[in-house]
Write an enzyme that holds these catalytic residues in place. Structure first.
Site, PDB file in Angstrom:
ATOM      1  N   GLY A  74      -0.064  -1.677   0.569  1.00 54.93           N
ATOM      2  CA  GLY A  74      -0.346  -1.613  -0.859  1.00 54.93           C
ATOM      3  C   GLY A  74      -0.899  -2.917  -1.389  1.00 54.93           C
ATOM      4  O   GLY A  74      -1.794  -2.940  -2.229  1.00 54.93           O
ATOM      5  N   ASN A 154       8.090  -0.596 -10.285  1.00 57.02           N
ATOM      6  CA  ASN A 154       9.026  -0.622  -9.166  1.00 57.02           C
ATOM      7  C   ASN A 154      10.429  -1.076  -9.560  1.00 57.02           C
ATOM      8  O   ASN A 154      11.412  -0.711  -8.914  1.00 57.02           O
ATOM      9  CB  ASN A 154       8.501  -1.535  -8.058  1.00 57.02           C
ATOM     10  CG  ASN A 154       8.138  -2.924  -8.581  1.00 57.02           C
ATOM     11  OD1 ASN A 154       7.420  -3.047  -9.567  1.00 57.02           O
ATOM     12  ND2 ASN A 154       8.596  -3.962  -7.934  1.00 57.02           N
ATOM     13  N   GLN A 182       4.604   3.197  -6.203  1.00 59.79           N
ATOM     14  CA  GLN A 182       5.931   3.780  -6.448  1.00 59.79           C
ATOM     15  C   GLN A 182       5.865   5.230  -6.904  1.00 59.79           C
ATOM     16  O   GLN A 182       6.900   5.910  -6.958  1.00 59.79           O
ATOM     17  CB  GLN A 182       6.669   2.961  -7.518  1.00 59.79           C
ATOM     18  CG  GLN A 182       6.992   1.544  -7.104  1.00 59.79           C
ATOM     19  CD  GLN A 182       8.083   1.483  -6.040  1.00 59.79           C
ATOM     20  OE1 GLN A 182       8.954   2.352  -5.959  1.00 59.79           O
ATOM     21  NE2 GLN A 182       8.042   0.448  -5.212  1.00 59.79           N
ATOM     22  N   SER A 202       0.984   3.089  -0.534  1.00 57.42           N
ATOM     23  CA  SER A 202       1.510   2.467   0.679  1.00 57.42           C
ATOM     24  C   SER A 202       2.489   3.399   1.372  1.00 57.42           C
ATOM     25  O   SER A 202       3.427   3.893   0.753  1.00 57.42           O
ATOM     26  CB  SER A 202       2.216   1.167   0.285  1.00 57.42           C
ATOM     27  OG  SER A 202       2.805   0.583   1.402  1.00 57.42           O
ATOM     28  N   HIS A 204       4.991   3.199   3.497  1.00 59.25           N
ATOM     29  CA  HIS A 204       6.417   2.981   3.748  1.00 59.25           C
ATOM     30  C   HIS A 204       7.294   3.241   2.520  1.00 59.25           C
ATOM     31  O   HIS A 204       8.516   3.141   2.595  1.00 59.25           O
ATOM     32  CB  HIS A 204       6.681   1.587   4.309  1.00 59.25           C
ATOM     33  CG  HIS A 204       6.603   0.482   3.315  1.00 59.25           C
ATOM     34  ND1 HIS A 204       7.719  -0.056   2.713  1.00 59.25           N
ATOM     35  CD2 HIS A 204       5.545  -0.185   2.812  1.00 59.25           C
ATOM     36  CE1 HIS A 204       7.344  -1.011   1.879  1.00 59.25           C
ATOM     37  NE2 HIS A 204       6.035  -1.116   1.925  1.00 59.25           N
ATOM     38  N   CYS A 328      10.931  -8.382  -3.902  1.00 60.10           N
ATOM     39  CA  CYS A 328      10.042  -9.487  -3.554  1.00 60.10           C
ATOM     40  C   CYS A 328      10.461 -10.800  -4.169  1.00 60.10           C
ATOM     41  O   CYS A 328       9.979 -11.850  -3.778  1.00 60.10           O
ATOM     42  CB  CYS A 328       8.620  -9.177  -4.010  1.00 60.10           C
ATOM     43  SG  CYS A 328       8.048  -7.598  -3.417  1.00 60.10           S
TER      44      CYS A 328
END
Lengths: 398, 143
Positions: A74, A154, A182, A202, A204, A328
């Site tokens: 992403g 997120n 998300q 993304s 995952h 993050c």
């Protein structure tokens, strides 16, 4: 000490790879390993697999297959969209509009471009984290060359009015990008109806493997390459394809978008029971983000008088996986920029807990967290110089 | 991320609480960096006979204040003042670089409590001898 059961409530950080996805991927490591750019038979198998995955992604977004480009993640998709549009259009203008609550993979590329003569407007959000379309309209100038607003946040789960924002950008003929990392699997996406020109996702985050993502680019949109090199992805994104990853992403997105409503219903029920239980058992606890316009599995709650990391350590001790602020920012001293943007005071931002439910979670998980969390909060409050036995009145913590 | 010693002092903190009519109180930290420590000292005949703390903060903050109050118990005022953030971090068998500021806060809390006592006693305040050490922290510190 026996093996502790893991209660995983951090699906917004990452998800496990579903068995069906893994089964689809494995043959592409040792069996069908050919480089899709090569001419011989075993390479054609790889190429076919990628085409299949491309079609699966296109279907799930309401896009054409030739508008789907595979990336490594992403963050790469976000970087490509932002830098690629910026540099392709710099003769037209240098103004970019985004929001204050974007993921760092959008914010940092914008900050990077600011050092190179681009001007960026970071739209404010209301206390729920919502962007006001009227604010976007006001911010647009004749130098604006890109609008980028995330589909769903997120941290606090707030879902933005993307179709409306996209319509405004479209009216002014400005490319509209959305970081939908998300949102996939939780919100039905139709890039045409929702006026989306570019979209990042993304694997995952929806039970696919890490290391593979997509940038959707509507046909006709001018964008520079981020990665130059060989002619992969129609010469727009060089690099030998991560075939197994791409196959996995295709399978995962097909599974994730098969029954969004049914899936949401199940997760939302668990999440709401958890939320109501927490608010009933723990005083001075507040939900962050919009109460309704939010991702079905997302909970972000601030607990007054205590700090987030110490909560996580105790929860981890009991096998519960959660996060505070965004995953993050675990290496940073700063509280969440998202929570601060909603107007939350600093110390309350530090005391936030994010629980994001997903397909592994059960009623037993919810029960367990409802048993453990109140004790953790009590323990930390007893140690806190800010806690004076319940500031806002109401019943005392036992 | 944390050593076993830090986790021990986090899960089983020593000296949690307040001292009523404490001889010296040091309140340090601020909500912005997410750490607030209150240090309470009981001082008799120039010796720290009791030390307690209340902390709002992460694992390292709680462990640092626990360890710092442990280390000053039974020490003379001079010995307690000499406690450095490095000594706290070492006693905890190390802190991640980004968490060193928690040990700094604990040292400052002890100092502030000692000076609060000295002020109440009409004694001259002691000065911070040297700036606290951050080593490889990287991040800026507002202390």
């Amino acid at each position: 000490m026996g093996e502790k059961r893991i209660i995983y409530m951090d699906h917004s950080a990452t998800t496990y790879v579903k068995q069906e996805v893994l089964d689809a991927m494995i043959p592409y490591y040792a069996e069908h390993f050919g480089n899709p750019s090569s001419i011989y038979s075993i390479a054609r198998d790889s190429k076919r697999a990628i085409d299949t995955a491309r079609a699966q992604v296109a279907t799930s977004l309401g896009a054409e297959p030739d508008e789907i480009y595979f990336t490594s993640c992403g963050s790469e998709s976000d970087n490509w969209a932002i830098k690629g549009i910026a540099y392709a259009n710099r003769k037209k203008g240098n103004h970019i509009i985004t929001s204050k609550i974007e993921h760092h993979a959008v914010i940092h590329p914008c900050e990077y471009l600011e050092k190179d003569g681009f001007v960026v407007t970071y739209l404010p959000v209301d206390k729920y984290g919502l962007v006001d379309p009227a604010e976007l309209e006001r911010a647009i100038t004749d130098k604006t060359i890109l609008v980028t607003i995330m589909y769903a946040n997120n941290e606090i789960g707030t879902i933005e009015p993307i179709a409306e924002l996209g319509a405004i950008a479209r009216k002014h003929k400005i490319p509209f990008h959305t970081d939908a990392v998300q949102a996939i699997g939780h919100i039905p996406i139709d890039v045409k109806a929702q006026n989306i020109d570019l979209l990042s996702l993304s694997a995952h985050k929806f039970y696919g493997p890490k290391g593979v993502g997509v940038l959707y680019i509507r046909n006709g949109v001018k964008i520079d390459n981020l990665i130059h090199g060989g002619g992969q992805e129609r010469r727009r994104r060089a690099g030998t394809e991560n075939i197994a990853g791409i196959v996995g992403l295709g399978k995962a997105i097909e599974l994730a978008t098969a029954d969004i409503e049914g899936h949401n219903k199940k997760i939302r029920a668990l999440r709401d029971r958890l939320l109501n239980g927490i608010l009933a058992k723990i005083p001075n606890a507040y939900l962050n983000g919009h109460p309704e316009k939010r991702l079905p599995g997302n909970l972000n709650i601030s607990f007054e008088f205590i700090e987030g990391e110490s909560m996580l350590l105790w929860l981890d001790d009991e096998g519960i996986c959660a996060s505070t602020g965004s995953a993050c920012t675990s290496g940073s001293l700063e509280p969440s920029h998202v929570l601060l943007a909603t107007g939350l005071p600093v110390e309350i931002s530090h005391g936030s807990l994010r629980l994001t439910l997903g397909d592994v979670n059960t009623d037993a998980d919810v029960d367990f967290v409802l048993e453990v969390l109140p004790k953790v909060v009590t323990r930390l409050r007893e140690m806190s110089p800010l806690y004076k036995g319940g500031k806002k009145g109401g019943c005392n913590v036992q | 991320m944390y050593s076993d010693k830090v986790m021990d002092h986090f899960k089983n903190p020593r000296n949690v609480g307040e001292i009523e009519n404490a001889d010296g109180v040091g309140e340090v930290g601020n909500p912005t960096c997410g750490d607030i420590m209150n240090i309470y000292l009981k001082i008799e005949n120039n010796v720290v006979t009791d030390a307690k703390f209340k902390t709002f903060g992460c694992g390292a903050a709680i462990a640092s204040s626990s360890m710092a109050t442990e280390l000053v118990r039974g020490k003379t005022l001079e010995e307690a003042w000499a406690l450095s953030n490095k000594a706290v971090a070492e006693a905890l068998e190390g802190l991640p670089p980004i968490k060193m500021h928690c040990s700094v806060l604990a040292e400052e809390g002890i100092h502030k409590a000692i000076n609060d006592y000295r002020k109440k006693q009409g004694l001259p305040l002691w000065e911070e001898k040297h700036p606290h050490s951050h080593d490889d922290e990287g991040e800026t510190c507002q202390h």
